[in-house]
Write a protein that holds these residues in place. Structure first.
Motif, short mmCIF file in Angstrom:
data_model
loop_
_atom_site.label_atom_id
_atom_site.label_comp_id
_atom_site.label_asym_id
_atom_site.label_seq_id
_atom_site.Cartn_x
_atom_site.Cartn_y
_atom_site.Cartn_z
N UNK A 152 0.85 -1.19 0.00
CA UNK A 152 0.00 0.00 0.00
C UNK A 152 0.89 1.24 0.00
N UNK A 153 0.90 2.02 -1.08
CA UNK A 153 1.74 3.23 -1.12
C UNK A 153 1.30 4.24 -0.06
N UNK A 154 2.23 5.11 0.33
CA UNK A 154 1.91 6.10 1.35
C UNK A 154 0.77 7.02 0.95
N UNK A 155 0.70 7.42 -0.31
CA UNK A 155 -0.37 8.34 -0.72
C UNK A 155 -1.73 7.68 -0.62
N UNK A 156 -1.81 6.40 -1.00
CA UNK A 156 -3.07 5.67 -0.88
C UNK A 156 -3.44 5.49 0.58
N UNK A 321 -7.26 -3.70 -3.58
CA UNK A 321 -6.46 -4.78 -4.19
C UNK A 321 -7.23 -5.52 -5.26
N UNK A 322 -8.53 -5.68 -5.03
CA UNK A 322 -9.37 -6.42 -5.97
C UNK A 322 -9.80 -5.57 -7.16
N UNK A 323 -9.42 -4.30 -7.17
CA UNK A 323 -9.80 -3.42 -8.26
C UNK A 323 -11.25 -2.96 -8.20
N UNK A 324 -11.88 -3.12 -7.04
CA UNK A 324 -13.28 -2.73 -6.89
C UNK A 324 -13.44 -1.24 -6.64
N UNK A 325 -12.41 -0.59 -6.10
CA UNK A 325 -12.42 0.85 -5.90
C UNK A 325 -11.12 1.43 -6.44
N UNK A 326 -11.21 2.63 -6.96
CA UNK A 326 -10.05 3.34 -7.51
C UNK A 326 -9.64 4.43 -6.52
N UNK A 327 -8.50 4.24 -5.86
CA UNK A 327 -8.03 5.23 -4.91
C UNK A 327 -6.98 6.15 -5.52
N UNK A 328 -6.12 5.61 -6.36
CA UNK A 328 -5.09 6.44 -6.99
C UNK A 328 -5.72 7.53 -7.84
#
Length: 359
Positions: A152-156, A321-328
């Motif tokens: 998990x990147x810091x920005x996420x 992780x499952x690609x169900x939500x876009x946080x980036x």
């Protein structure tokens, strides 16, 4: 170290100073090197005085970084741990926590009354919501540092610390949006877009995004809204989509009585008005007693997304992780700490969904 300082409530610009020290390190506490922090509308509300916050203070409560030191008695963390900052950690022992409502735990509110910083020139400085992530370094109780997985990147992670958890949780925990239902979301910044994504995860059939800023309406469509309209077209959308009955769920993500009133009017009888926006103490909303009884509309406040905050973090990471939500995709702008006032302007004008301040 450097930090962004609000000297007095009501100022609309922050001063980036280089003589700040993170204060209060000792038993039970950890020191965090902040790597990324998001700008949340609550920070603006604290700066303007809408939300109560003693000054001078360092804004920011949506951050992530790594632990550089641990105090005596801390056995849950170690130097090098990657963490996000939780501004409202559950104590796990109070009645609210035992009921599974850790987001209503009051134990952490005492942190906000203790200065988190000190200037070399003299004088204590508070951190917003007991944190203050617009700084290169931060000292908080160990419970406020929640470990994050290496992928998990810091920005996420920073966004998960507040805005994303608040928005997703409002749809999943508080409203428990039913599959096939109709949803409207008033206010489509980072939190509102997260509500849109939460409604989509829950299987809502129609998700109408309402915002005066065209760019935010376009963004809402990319994140799963089935339609996006300006406020003056909201009533027409209700007529077309629901036959005039009203939406099953209307989320207010602005924090003003006027938009709560609109949400109530646009909700069907027996539906739910979900209040996500944090507003002022003197901004009141009223409804007549007959309508309250006869229409049986539920008013559901949603603080920090409701439910168990730590469990919500885990669920958000799993959905990401499952690609169900876009946080980036929520991060539309990136600035350095020296450019923090640019981030404030981006938030005020609605040009940003979320601005990430990289340290």
């Amino acid at each position: 170290m450097r930090a962004a300082l609000q000297s007095e409530t009501g100022q609309d610009k922050l001063e980036v100073v280089d003589d700040m020290e993170a204060a209060g390190f000792g038993p039970g506490r950890v020191r965090i090197r902040i790597r990324a922090t998001g700008l949340c509308h609550s920070d603006l509300s604290a700066m303007s005085g809408v939300l109560p916050q003693p000054a001078p203070f360092v804004p920011g409560h949506e951050g992530a970084g790594e632990i550089t030191d641990v105090g005596d008695g801390v056995t849950t963390h170690a130097v090098g741990d990657r963490v996000l900052v939780c501004w409202l950690p559950p104590c796990r022992d109070c009645p609210a926590c035992r009921r599974g409502q850790g987001h209503l735990c009051l134990a952490a509110f005492g942190n906000a009354a203790v200065p988190n910083f000190r200037r070399a020139s003299g004088g204590d400085v508070f951190g917003f919501a007991g944190t203050g992530t617009f700084a290169e370094e931060l000292v908080v109780p160990a419970a406020c540092a929640v470990k994050i997985p290496d992928d998990v990147p810091y920005d996420i992670a920073a966004l998960i610390g507040c805005g994303v958890t608040t928005g997703l949780g409002a749809a999943i925990n508080t409203a428990q949006v039913e599959a096939g239902s109709s949803v409207a979301v008033i206010g489509c910044g980072g939190v509102g877009i997260s509500v849109v994504q939460g409604a989509k995860v829950q299987g809502a059939a129609q998700v109408v995004a309402v915002d005066p800023v065209a760019a935010r309406r376009e963004a809402a469509l990319r994140f799963g809204a089935t339609e996006a309209v300006a406020p003056d077209a909201f009533a027409d959308a209700r007529q077309r989509i629901t036959g005039g009955e009203g939406f099953d769920y209307v989320f207010e993500v602005v924090g003003r009585s006027a938009t709560v009133r609109t949400a109530y009017e646009m909700t069907r009888r027996g539906g739910a008005v979900v209040v996500v926006g944090a507003g002022a103490l003197d901004d009141t909303y009223s409804v007549d007693m007959f309508s309250l009884f006869f229409d049986e509309k539920r008013i559901l406040p949603s603080m920090y997304g409701g439910g168990d905050v730590l469990r919500s973090y885990e669920r958000t990471i799993a959905l990401w992780r499952a690609g169900r939500v876009d946080l980036a995709g929520l991060i539309t702008h990136r600035v350095r700490l020296a450019e923090v006032n640019d981030a404030l302007d981006q938030m005020r004008t609605g040009t940003a969904l979320r601005t990430c301040i990289e340290l």
